[in-house]
Design a protein around this motif. Structure first.
Motif, PDB file in Angstrom:
ATOM      1  N   HIS A 102       0.859  -1.186   0.000  1.00  0.00           N
ATOM      2  CA  HIS A 102       0.000   0.000   0.000  1.00  0.00           C
ATOM      3  C   HIS A 102       0.896   1.237   0.000  1.00  0.00           C
ATOM      4  CE1 HIS A 102      -2.762   2.853   2.473  1.00  0.00           C
ATOM      5  NE2 HIS A 102      -2.834   3.126   1.184  1.00  0.00           N
ATOM      6  N   VAL A 103       0.764   2.067  -1.027  1.00  0.00           N
ATOM      7  CA  VAL A 103       1.559   3.288  -1.138  1.00  0.00           C
ATOM      8  C   VAL A 103       0.610   4.485  -1.090  1.00  0.00           C
ATOM      9  CG1 VAL A 103       3.312   4.536  -2.436  1.00  0.00           C
ATOM     10  CG2 VAL A 103       3.195   2.037  -2.590  1.00  0.00           C
ATOM     11  N   SER A 104       0.728   5.266  -0.038  1.00  0.00           N
ATOM     12  CA  SER A 104      -0.076   6.474   0.097  1.00  0.00           C
ATOM     13  C   SER A 104       0.637   7.607  -0.633  1.00  0.00           C
ATOM     14  CB  SER A 104      -0.269   6.820   1.576  1.00  0.00           C
ATOM     15  OG  SER A 104      -1.035   7.997   1.724  1.00  0.00           O
ATOM     16  N   TYR A 162      -3.640  16.716  -4.195  1.00  0.00           N
ATOM     17  CA  TYR A 162      -4.532  15.580  -4.048  1.00  0.00           C
ATOM     18  C   TYR A 162      -3.768  14.377  -3.500  1.00  0.00           C
ATOM     19  CZ  TYR A 162      -2.631  14.141  -8.624  1.00  0.00           C
ATOM     20  OH  TYR A 162      -1.799  13.792  -9.659  1.00  0.00           O
ATOM     21  N   ALA A 163      -4.526  13.403  -2.999  1.00  0.00           N
ATOM     22  CA  ALA A 163      -3.940  12.193  -2.433  1.00  0.00           C
ATOM     23  C   ALA A 163      -4.635  10.980  -3.023  1.00  0.00           C
ATOM     24  CB  ALA A 163      -4.063  12.189  -0.917  1.00  0.00           C
ATOM     25  N   VAL A 164      -3.884   9.906  -3.223  1.00  0.00           N
ATOM     26  CA  VAL A 164      -4.408   8.671  -3.797  1.00  0.00           C
ATOM     27  C   VAL A 164      -3.797   7.496  -3.051  1.00  0.00           C
ATOM     28  CG1 VAL A 164      -4.495   7.223  -5.863  1.00  0.00           C
ATOM     29  CG2 VAL A 164      -4.731   9.687  -6.085  1.00  0.00           C
ATOM     30  N   ASP A 165      -4.602   6.476  -2.806  1.00  0.00           N
ATOM     31  CA  ASP A 165      -4.085   5.227  -2.256  1.00  0.00           C
ATOM     32  C   ASP A 165      -3.771   4.285  -3.406  1.00  0.00           C
ATOM     33  OD1 ASP A 165      -4.150   5.618   0.560  1.00  0.00           O
ATOM     34  OD2 ASP A 165      -6.335   5.541   0.485  1.00  0.00           O
ATOM     35  N   ALA A 166      -2.517   3.948  -3.552  1.00  0.00           N
ATOM     36  CA  ALA A 166      -2.089   3.047  -4.616  1.00  0.00           C
ATOM     37  C   ALA A 166      -1.675   1.712  -4.006  1.00  0.00           C
ATOM     38  CB  ALA A 166      -0.920   3.653  -5.389  1.00  0.00           C
ATOM     39  N   TYR A 167      -1.969   0.638  -4.713  1.00  0.00           N
ATOM     40  CA  TYR A 167      -1.565  -0.705  -4.289  1.00  0.00           C
ATOM     41  C   TYR A 167      -0.735  -1.299  -5.417  1.00  0.00           C
ATOM     42  CZ  TYR A 167      -4.999  -0.157  -0.595  1.00  0.00           C
ATOM     43  OH  TYR A 167      -5.690   0.309   0.487  1.00  0.00           O
ATOM     44  N   VAL A 168       0.482  -1.756  -5.117  1.00  0.00           N
ATOM     45  CA  VAL A 168       1.396  -2.268  -6.133  1.00  0.00           C
ATOM     46  C   VAL A 168       1.854  -3.665  -5.761  1.00  0.00           C
ATOM     47  CG1 VAL A 168       2.183   0.076  -6.655  1.00  0.00           C
ATOM     48  CG2 VAL A 168       3.486  -1.324  -5.060  1.00  0.00           C
ATOM     49  N   SER A 169       2.119  -4.467  -6.778  1.00  0.00           N
ATOM     50  CA  SER A 169       2.640  -5.806  -6.517  1.00  0.00           C
ATOM     51  C   SER A 169       4.042  -5.695  -5.927  1.00  0.00           C
ATOM     52  CB  SER A 169       2.666  -6.618  -7.816  1.00  0.00           C
ATOM     53  OG  SER A 169       3.338  -5.919  -8.839  1.00  0.00           O
ATOM     54  N   PRO A 170       4.426  -6.613  -5.033  1.00  0.00           N
ATOM     55  CA  PRO A 170       5.743  -6.532  -4.394  1.00  0.00           C
ATOM     56  C   PRO A 170       6.863  -6.493  -5.432  1.00  0.00           C
ATOM     57  CG  PRO A 170       4.371  -8.159  -3.281  1.00  0.00           C
ATOM     58  CD  PRO A 170       3.630  -7.753  -4.524  1.00  0.00           C
ATOM     59  N   GLY A 171       7.873  -5.655  -5.156  1.00  0.00           N
ATOM     60  CA  GLY A 171       8.997  -5.522  -6.069  1.00  0.00           C
ATOM     61  C   GLY A 171       9.565  -4.121  -6.024  1.00  0.00           C
ATOM     62  N   THR A 172      10.396  -3.804  -7.013  1.00  0.00           N
ATOM     63  CA  THR A 172      11.047  -2.497  -7.084  1.00  0.00           C
ATOM     64  C   THR A 172      10.293  -1.606  -8.064  1.00  0.00           C
ATOM     65  OG1 THR A 172      13.184  -3.548  -6.651  1.00  0.00           O
ATOM     66  CG2 THR A 172      13.225  -1.297  -7.463  1.00  0.00           C
ATOM     67  N   ASP A 208      14.380   4.427  -7.090  1.00  0.00           N
ATOM     68  CA  ASP A 208      13.924   3.048  -6.933  1.00  0.00           C
ATOM     69  C   ASP A 208      13.619   2.735  -5.472  1.00  0.00           C
ATOM     70  OD1 ASP A 208      14.425   2.924  -9.578  1.00  0.00           O
ATOM     71  OD2 ASP A 208      16.176   1.607  -9.449  1.00  0.00           O
ATOM     72  N   HIS A 209      12.411   2.247  -5.231  1.00  0.00           N
ATOM     73  CA  HIS A 209      12.003   1.836  -3.891  1.00  0.00           C
ATOM     74  C   HIS A 209      11.519   0.390  -3.944  1.00  0.00           C
ATOM     75  CE1 HIS A 209      11.180   6.161  -2.191  1.00  0.00           C
ATOM     76  NE2 HIS A 209      12.422   5.968  -2.592  1.00  0.00           N
ATOM     77  N   VAL A 210      11.957  -0.406  -2.985  1.00  0.00           N
ATOM     78  CA  VAL A 210      11.509  -1.791  -2.881  1.00  0.00           C
ATOM     79  C   VAL A 210      10.288  -1.820  -1.978  1.00  0.00           C
ATOM     80  CG1 VAL A 210      12.092  -4.133  -2.188  1.00  0.00           C
ATOM     81  CG2 VAL A 210      13.845  -2.677  -3.230  1.00  0.00           C
ATOM     82  N   TYR A 211       9.160  -2.250  -2.527  1.00  0.00           N
ATOM     83  CA  TYR A 211       7.926  -2.334  -1.770  1.00  0.00           C
ATOM     84  C   TYR A 211       7.631  -3.798  -1.444  1.00  0.00           C
ATOM     85  CZ  TYR A 211       7.085   2.421  -3.531  1.00  0.00           C
ATOM     86  OH  TYR A 211       7.185   3.751  -3.842  1.00  0.00           O
ATOM     87  N   ALA A 212       7.376  -4.081  -0.174  1.00  0.00           N
ATOM     88  CA  ALA A 212       7.061  -5.437   0.279  1.00  0.00           C
ATOM     89  C   ALA A 212       5.553  -5.586   0.444  1.00  0.00           C
ATOM     90  CB  ALA A 212       7.758  -5.732   1.607  1.00  0.00           C
TER      91      ALA A 212
END
Length: 521
Positions: free
Chosen positions: A210-212, A255-265, A286-290
């Motif tokens: 979850h990326v805010s 503005y603000a959005v809630d984004a959901y991304v598959s795990p990875g960079t 580059d950010h690694v999201y778990a």
């Protein structure tokens, strides 16, 4: 490309047979058949695995080529008026072949399997989202040259091929429809070696990151700002490299959005627009999201100011390049608008040189002035934006330093990066409140030069609520490697200017002023 040297050889090697002097020539004809069974025209990419040469040709045309091994890729577009597709279907194909005389190859889109990326657990229903799939096929060792296609989830296909010389990648996006108001967007991506026998992938919201995302207003130079996500595999050695998730939301900043991304960079980015012109943008890196974790990404966070660039002495001259004088100093996005810079060097109250420069768009002119005497100098820089923005409109820098023309080094002086907290999405504080501001000191010149030794002795912070006419001292205290200041906001709406004065143990002073650092409203 290989460089060929011509050498003077002995008589026995003076000439070579024609067959040895040049590579043999073959030919290739690629036929592409649509999902309707009819022949269709397509662009075909040819990658020579030996020479690494790339060529794009039309299907159905006999092409002369050096003999050898090639990776052949194509996107076969078939007209389709069915609901839910973009007027056509896309079928991606790839194969490794050996080209000799009269070689032929046929890609038949009827053999394609639908590319599916399903999502479960999302807010609302499937009809609340606008879906899209971006897919590509490329040579495994040349991922920058690929057949790339974009379509709806119902219109994307790929022809299975298990060859490990190929790579297949996809990116699916599900973006909130304005009327739905779920406030959520989904970005799903991955890649495989070879073209999969079944390109069907299932994702659960609970296992996504979850990326805010917040895109603040004030620092933007455009009337509209959009954001998107781009997968960034390690070393960028993937067909994913050129993929991005186009943002459905494109609105005025703030503005603000809630984004959901598959795990990875991934890399989040924004683009700023003024009418039809792309006038700016920023990247988070580059950010690694778990999966299952929550992250924050904020763009255009106040305060924009200097990030690097200090005066230095080289060749008996004081030199300074005013790059990044108005930039994202603490957000880490690398955004740096173009600026008009006036640079003045003086000594003992006498101006030695004043020069006007325009910095940005990859142009970084340098100020330089020859000096003959050891002593105290003042270098003053005033930077204004080329394109107007509501915040950080003007930045001034004053370095009072001791220079010796014979010493080649970065001179004394500091840059301060200011990070106020508690501001809203419009980079505004509430009237009558206290805004904590963290002050970071940095000495970074961007040239890799030798630095003069320096230790900060004191840091003073000032705030102005009347465009710099009067200044009020702000209480500042040291906290580890940085300083903390508390700005007491006025009861009336307006803009806040911030000034820092850093003095070192040798009496060298660095004064930095940022006008319209943030607002009160």
């Amino acid at each position: 490309m290989l460089a060929v040297a011509t050498l003077a050889l002995g008589p026995a090697l003076a000439t070579l047979p024609a067959a040895q002097a040049q590579a043999a020539t073959g030919s290739l004809t690629v036929t592409t058949i649509g999902r309707n069974g009819a022949k269709v025209k397509a662009d075909v990419q040819l990658y020579n695995t030996r020479s690494q040469a790339v060529k794009t040709v039309k299907s159905g045309v006999k092409t002369s080529l050096p003999t050898g091994t090639y990776i052949v890729t194509a996107d076969i577009e078939t007209p389709d008026s069915a609901p839910g597709v973009m007027g056509m279907t896309d079928t991606l194909a790839g194969r490794q072949i050996t080209v000799a005389s009269g070689t032929t190859l046929t890609f038949d889109a009827r053999q394609g399997k639908q590319v599916k990326a399903s999502l479960s657990g999302e807010a609302g229903s499937a009809s609340d989202y606008q879906g899209q799939i971006l897919a590509g096929v490329c040579a495994k060792d040349d991922t920058l040259e690929e057949a790339l296609a974009i379509n709806t989830p119902q219109g994307m296909y790929e022809i299975p091929n298990s060859s490990n010389a190929l790579q297949f990648a996809w990116m699916a996006t599900y973006l909130d429809q304005p009327a739905a108001g779920t406030g959520a967007e989904y970005y799903l991506s991955g890649q495989t070696t070879g073209m999969p026998a079944s390109a069907s992938y299932a994702y659960s919201r609970a296992k996504l990151a979850h990326v805010s995302v917040m895109v603040r207003s004030g620092e933007s130079v455009g009337g509209q700002t959009s954001f998107e996500f781009q997968p960034t595999p390690p070393g960028n050695l993937s067909c994913e490299t050129d993929m991005w998730g186009p943002a459905y939301e494109e609105d005025a900043p703030g503005y603000a959005v809630d984004a959901y991304v598959s795990p990875g960079t991934w890399e989040a980015r924004t683009d700023e627009f003024s009418g039809s012109d792309d006038v700016g943008g920023a990247f988070t890196g580059d950010h690694v999201y778990a999966g299952g974790r929550t992250y924050d990404e904020t763009f255009q966070r106040a305060v924009f100011g200097p990030t690097e660039g200090l005066p230095y002495v080289e060749g008996r001259a004081v030199t300074y390049t005013p790059y990044n004088t108005i930039a994202d100093a603490v957000g880490g996005t690398g955004e740096s608008p173009s600026t008009y810079d006036t640079v003045t060097l003086s000594r003992d109250g006498r101006t030695l040189k004043t020069q006007k420069l325009t910095t940005g768009s990859e142009a970084y002119p340098t100020f330089s002035e020859h000096i003959t005497a050891t002593g105290w100098y003042v270098l003053k820089v005033v930077a204004t934006r080329v394109r107007a923005a509501n915040l950080s409109s003007t930045v001034s820098l004053d370095w009072h330093f001791y220079a010796n023309p014979a010493h080649h080094q970065v001179e004394q002086g500091y840059i301060t990066r200011l990070y106020p907290t508690g501001l809203d999405r419009h980079n505004a504080a509430s009237p009558g409140t206290t805004t904590p501001v963290t002050v970071y000191l940095t000495r970074k010149d961007g040239y890799g030069e030798k630095y003069a030794a320096e230790t900060a002795k004191s840091v003073a912070v000032y705030a102005s609520f009347d465009s710099g006419k009067t200044w009020h001292a702000v209480s500042a205290r040291r906290s580890g490697a940085h300083w903390l200041a508390d700005v007491k906001e006025p009861s009336a709406a307006g803009a806040v200017a911030l000034r820092t004065v850093v003095t070192d143990t040798k009496g060298v002073a660095s004064t930095q002023t940022i006008y319209r650092a943030y607002t009160v409203s």
